[in-house]
Design a protein around this motif. Structure first.
Motif, PDB file in Angstrom:
ATOM      1  N   GLY A   1       0.942  -3.077  -2.838  1.00 17.29           N
ATOM      2  CA  GLY A   1       2.106  -3.756  -3.406  1.00 17.29           C
ATOM      3  C   GLY A   1       3.002  -2.737  -4.089  1.00 17.29           C
ATOM      4  N   PHE A   2       4.277  -3.099  -4.258  1.00 12.83           N
ATOM      5  CA  PHE A   2       5.208  -2.123  -4.806  1.00 12.83           C
ATOM      6  C   PHE A   2       6.469  -2.830  -5.273  1.00 12.83           C
ATOM      7  N   TRP A   3       6.991  -2.467  -6.445  1.00 10.14           N
ATOM      8  CA  TRP A   3       8.300  -2.958  -6.880  1.00 10.14           C
ATOM      9  C   TRP A   3       8.966  -1.917  -7.774  1.00 10.14           C
ATOM     10  N   LEU A   4      10.288  -1.932  -7.739  1.00 14.47           N
ATOM     11  CA  LEU A   4      11.083  -1.027  -8.562  1.00 14.47           C
ATOM     12  C   LEU A   4      12.077  -1.827  -9.372  1.00 14.47           C
ATOM     13  N   LEU A   5      12.428  -1.353 -10.591  1.00  9.70           N
ATOM     14  CA  LEU A   5      13.520  -1.951 -11.344  1.00  9.70           C
ATOM     15  C   LEU A   5      14.791  -1.739 -10.519  1.00  9.70           C
TER      16      LEU A   5
ATOM     17  N   PHE B   1      16.709   1.449  -9.824  1.00 10.98           N
ATOM     18  CA  PHE B   1      16.073   2.503  -9.032  1.00 10.98           C
ATOM     19  C   PHE B   1      16.015   2.164  -7.547  1.00 10.98           C
ATOM     20  N   TRP B   2      16.673   1.073  -7.142  1.00 10.11           N
ATOM     21  CA  TRP B   2      16.764   0.744  -5.719  1.00 10.11           C
ATOM     22  C   TRP B   2      17.732   1.703  -5.043  1.00 10.11           C
ATOM     23  N   GLY B   3      17.519   1.974  -3.776  1.00 10.06           N
ATOM     24  CA  GLY B   3      18.459   2.779  -3.009  1.00 10.06           C
ATOM     25  C   GLY B   3      18.406   4.267  -3.307  1.00 10.06           C
ATOM     26  N   LYS B   4      17.281   4.749  -3.836  1.00 10.61           N
ATOM     27  CA  LYS B   4      17.149   6.186  -4.158  1.00 10.61           C
ATOM     28  C   LYS B   4      16.005   6.842  -3.372  1.00 10.61           C
ATOM     29  N   GLY B   5      15.357   6.097  -2.496  1.00  7.26           N
ATOM     30  CA  GLY B   5      14.262   6.660  -1.703  1.00  7.26           C
ATOM     31  C   GLY B   5      12.968   6.808  -2.477  1.00  7.26           C
ATOM     32  N   ILE B   6      12.830   6.090  -3.595  1.00  5.61           N
ATOM     33  CA  ILE B   6      11.628   6.237  -4.433  1.00  5.61           C
ATOM     34  C   ILE B   6      10.395   5.689  -3.724  1.00  5.61           C
ATOM     35  N   MET B   7      10.518   4.502  -3.114  1.00  6.76           N
ATOM     36  CA  MET B   7       9.369   3.920  -2.410  1.00  6.76           C
ATOM     37  C   MET B   7       8.932   4.865  -1.298  1.00  6.76           C
ATOM     38  N   LYS B   8       9.904   5.423  -0.596  1.00  7.19           N
ATOM     39  CA  LYS B   8       9.611   6.349   0.515  1.00  7.19           C
ATOM     40  C   LYS B   8       8.838   7.568   0.011  1.00  7.19           C
ATOM     41  N   GLU B   9       9.154   8.007  -1.233  1.00  7.45           N
ATOM     42  CA  GLU B   9       8.474   9.191  -1.781  1.00  7.45           C
ATOM     43  C   GLU B   9       7.075   8.843  -2.304  1.00  7.45           C
TER      44      GLU B   9
ATOM     45  N   SER C   1      11.841 -12.687   5.307  1.00  4.44           N
ATOM     46  CA  SER C   1      13.266 -12.489   4.967  1.00  4.44           C
ATOM     47  C   SER C   1      13.484 -11.367   3.953  1.00  4.44           C
ATOM     48  N   ASN C   2      12.425 -10.643   3.572  1.00 11.28           N
ATOM     49  CA  ASN C   2      12.559  -9.522   2.618  1.00 11.28           C
ATOM     50  C   ASN C   2      12.937  -8.242   3.375  1.00 11.28           C
ATOM     51  N   ILE C   3      14.172  -8.200   3.796  1.00 12.79           N
ATOM     52  CA  ILE C   3      14.663  -7.120   4.675  1.00 12.79           C
ATOM     53  C   ILE C   3      14.566  -5.755   4.000  1.00 12.79           C
ATOM     54  N   LYS C   4      14.901  -5.683   2.708  1.00 12.34           N
ATOM     55  CA  LYS C   4      14.869  -4.392   1.998  1.00 12.34           C
ATOM     56  C   LYS C   4      13.471  -3.783   2.072  1.00 12.34           C
ATOM     57  N   CYS C   5      12.468  -4.651   1.861  1.00  9.44           N
ATOM     58  CA  CYS C   5      11.095  -4.155   1.873  1.00  9.44           C
ATOM     59  C   CYS C   5      10.715  -3.720   3.287  1.00  9.44           C
ATOM     60  N   LYS C   6      11.057  -4.557   4.266  1.00  8.16           N
ATOM     61  CA  LYS C   6      10.687  -4.233   5.652  1.00  8.16           C
ATOM     62  C   LYS C   6      11.366  -2.949   6.110  1.00  8.16           C
TER      63      LYS C   6
ATOM     64  N   PHE D   1      10.760 -12.642  -3.761  1.00  5.77           N
ATOM     65  CA  PHE D   1       9.831 -12.855  -2.650  1.00  5.77           C
ATOM     66  C   PHE D   1       8.375 -12.892  -3.116  1.00  5.77           C
ATOM     67  N   TYR D   2       8.189 -13.001  -4.443  1.00  4.26           N
ATOM     68  CA  TYR D   2       6.832 -13.037  -4.998  1.00  4.26           C
ATOM     69  C   TYR D   2       6.404 -14.460  -5.344  1.00  4.26           C
ATOM     70  N   ASP D   3       5.071 -14.626  -5.477  1.00  4.71           N
ATOM     71  CA  ASP D   3       4.547 -15.925  -5.932  1.00  4.71           C
ATOM     72  C   ASP D   3       4.502 -15.984  -7.448  1.00  4.71           C
TER      73      ASP D   3
HETATM   74  C1  LIG Z   1      11.032  -3.121  -1.984  1.00  2.00           C
HETATM   75  C2  LIG Z   1      11.872  -2.158  -2.781  1.00  2.00           C
HETATM   76  C3  LIG Z   1      10.988  -1.290  -3.633  1.00  2.00           C
HETATM   77  C4  LIG Z   1      12.641  -1.285  -1.781  1.00  2.00           C
HETATM   78  O1  LIG Z   1      13.478  -0.413  -2.529  1.00  2.00           O
HETATM   79  P1  LIG Z   1      14.497   0.521  -1.722  1.00  2.00           P
HETATM   80  O2  LIG Z   1      15.255   1.260  -2.706  1.00  2.00           O
HETATM   81  O3  LIG Z   1      15.229  -0.256  -0.700  1.00  2.00           O
HETATM   82  O4  LIG Z   1      13.506   1.469  -0.900  1.00  2.00           O
HETATM   83  P2  LIG Z   1      13.328   3.031  -1.070  1.00  2.00           P
HETATM   84  O5  LIG Z   1      12.949   3.314  -2.460  1.00  2.00           O
HETATM   85  O6  LIG Z   1      12.450   3.508   0.004  1.00  2.00           O
HETATM   86  O7  LIG Z   1      14.803   3.601  -0.827  1.00  2.00           O
HETATM   87  C5  LIG Z   1      15.374   3.490   0.484  1.00  2.00           C
HETATM   88  C6  LIG Z   1      16.847   3.387   0.285  1.00  2.00           C
HETATM   89  O8  LIG Z   1      17.264   4.502  -0.522  1.00  2.00           O
HETATM   90  C7  LIG Z   1      18.316   5.221   0.134  1.00  2.00           C
HETATM   91  N1  LIG Z   1      18.159   6.595  -0.290  1.00  2.00           N
HETATM   92  C8  LIG Z   1      18.913   7.202  -1.201  1.00  2.00           C
HETATM   93  N2  LIG Z   1      18.471   8.433  -1.447  1.00  2.00           N
HETATM   94  C9  LIG Z   1      17.389   8.603  -0.659  1.00  2.00           C
HETATM   95  C10 LIG Z   1      16.491   9.677  -0.441  1.00  2.00           C
HETATM   96  N3  LIG Z   1      16.576  10.820  -1.111  1.00  2.00           N
HETATM   97  N4  LIG Z   1      15.502   9.519   0.440  1.00  2.00           N
HETATM   98  C11 LIG Z   1      15.373   8.353   1.111  1.00  2.00           C
HETATM   99  N5  LIG Z   1      16.200   7.287   0.946  1.00  2.00           N
HETATM  100  C12 LIG Z   1      17.186   7.430   0.088  1.00  2.00           C
HETATM  101  C13 LIG Z   1      18.096   4.948   1.589  1.00  2.00           C
HETATM  102  O9  LIG Z   1      19.265   5.090   2.315  1.00  2.00           O
HETATM  103  C14 LIG Z   1      17.661   3.499   1.546  1.00  2.00           C
HETATM  104  O10 LIG Z   1      18.815   2.732   1.307  1.00  2.00           O
HETATM  105  P3  LIG Z   1      19.050   1.389   2.167  1.00  2.00           P
HETATM  106  O11 LIG Z   1      17.957   0.480   1.788  1.00  2.00           O
HETATM  107  O12 LIG Z   1      20.381   0.938   1.679  1.00  2.00           O
HETATM  108  O13 LIG Z   1      18.952   1.789   3.604  1.00  2.00           O
HETATM  109  C15 LIG Z   1      12.876  -2.902  -3.708  1.00  2.00           C
HETATM  110  O14 LIG Z   1      13.780  -3.627  -2.916  1.00  2.00           O
HETATM  111  C16 LIG Z   1      12.145  -3.865  -4.647  1.00  2.00           C
HETATM  112  O15 LIG Z   1      11.609  -3.464  -5.692  1.00  2.00           O
HETATM  113  N6  LIG Z   1      12.132  -5.183  -4.300  1.00  2.00           N
HETATM  114  C17 LIG Z   1      11.518  -6.199  -5.142  1.00  2.00           C
HETATM  115  C18 LIG Z   1      10.021  -6.180  -5.001  1.00  2.00           C
HETATM  116  C19 LIG Z   1       9.580  -6.479  -3.572  1.00  2.00           C
HETATM  117  O16 LIG Z   1      10.160  -7.271  -2.852  1.00  2.00           O
HETATM  118  N7  LIG Z   1       8.485  -5.826  -3.183  1.00  2.00           N
HETATM  119  C20 LIG Z   1       7.906  -6.157  -1.890  1.00  2.00           C
HETATM  120  C21 LIG Z   1       7.048  -5.171  -1.406  1.00  2.00           C
HETATM  121  S1  LIG Z   1       7.741  -3.855  -0.546  1.00  2.00           S
END
Ligand SMILES: CC(C)(COP(=O)(O)OP(=O)(O)OC[C@H]1O[C@@H](n2cnc3c(N)ncnc32)[C@H](O)[C@@H]1OP(=O)(O)O)[C@@H](O)C(=O)NCCC(=O)NCCS
Length: 173
Positions: free
Chosen positions: A90-94, A97-105, A130-135, A31-33
């Motif tokens: 802006g924010f991105w994770l390898l 590290f997705w799905g661990k709540g890192i962005m939230k922290e 369409s970047n649902i994960k980010c939203k 979803f990046y340029d």
């Molecule tokens: C955008 C991006 C960082 C989101 O990552 P993510 O892992 O979905 O988001 P978080 O780090 O907040 O983690 C939330 C997820 O971790 C899960 N999770 C696991 N342990 C958790 C905890 N201790 N606390 C909170 N959530 C936890 C949540 O259930 C949630 O999972 P879900 O997405 O399946 O509902 C990642 O998709 C990414 O790097 N994308 C590419 C770059 C990009 O598009 N960046 C755009 C700007 S946001």
């Protein structure tokens, strides 16, 4: 700076291999340029981080896990406009590290830095619609959805809508 589980260190040129690991991955840059397939190509991005600091228009940090010092991703501010006390976040994770709540922290720590050290009043995020994960992640941290810029970009012939999110200092904490 740090959070409970992570250390944030300003991006330096020596981080080039880690930044390349992320911004050469098509799932991360979907979803990046920008997309940097080679180390040579990612030098442009490293120059961009340097320019931000030099011009006072932003700052980005690398994110490391506190336990094993693994590189997890990067986050920060750009397009900073002091006169309007606003900047884009802006924010991105390898992928590992997705799905661990890192962005939230980490995002709340970036907000703190933005609203205090950088003296911002408004932090905004532009997210491809369409970047649902980010939203999903943004909504979990109370980022306010302001609207959609319909067909705002043309990418590879496709019309891309972009959503705007923001957080104001008055809403923070
Ligand atoms: C955008 C991006 C960082 C989101 O990552 P993510 O892992 O979905 O988001 P978080 O780090 O907040 O983690 C939330 C997820 O971790 C899960 N999770 C696991 N342990 C958790 C905890 N201790 N606390 C909170 N959530 C936890 C949540 O259930 C949630 O999972 P879900 O997405 O399946 O509902 C990642 O998709 C990414 O790097 N994308 C590419 C770059 C990009 O598009 N960046 C755009 C700007 S946001």
């Amino acid at each position: 700076m740090e959070t409970k589980n992570y250390i944030l260190k300003e991006v330096e040129y020596s981080d080039i291999k880690n930044i390349h690991k992320g911004l050469s991955d098509p799932d991360i840059t979907k979803f990046y340029d920008v997309h940097f397939p080679t180390l040579e190509a990612v030098k442009e991005q490293m120059d961009w981080y340097e320019e931000l600091k030099k011009n006072g228009t932003g700052i980005w940090w690398c994110i490391y896990d506190k336990v094993d010092h693994q590189f997890c991703g990067a986050g920060g501010f750009n397009s900073l406009q002091q006169e309007h006390q606003r900047a884009e976040i802006g924010f991105w994770l390898l992928k590992d590290f997705w799905g661990k709540g890192i962005m939230k922290e980490i995002m709340p720590r970036l907000f703190e830095e933005g609203f205090t050290t950088l003296k911002l009043n408004r932090i905004e995020g532009y997210v491809v619609s369409s970047n649902i994960k980010c939203k999903n992640a943004l909504e979990k941290i109370n980022f306010c959805y302001e609207g959609t810029m319909r067909e705002f970009e043309i990418k590879n012939g496709s019309k891309i809508s972009v959503d705007i999110y923001s957080l104001l200092k008055s809403e923070w904490k």
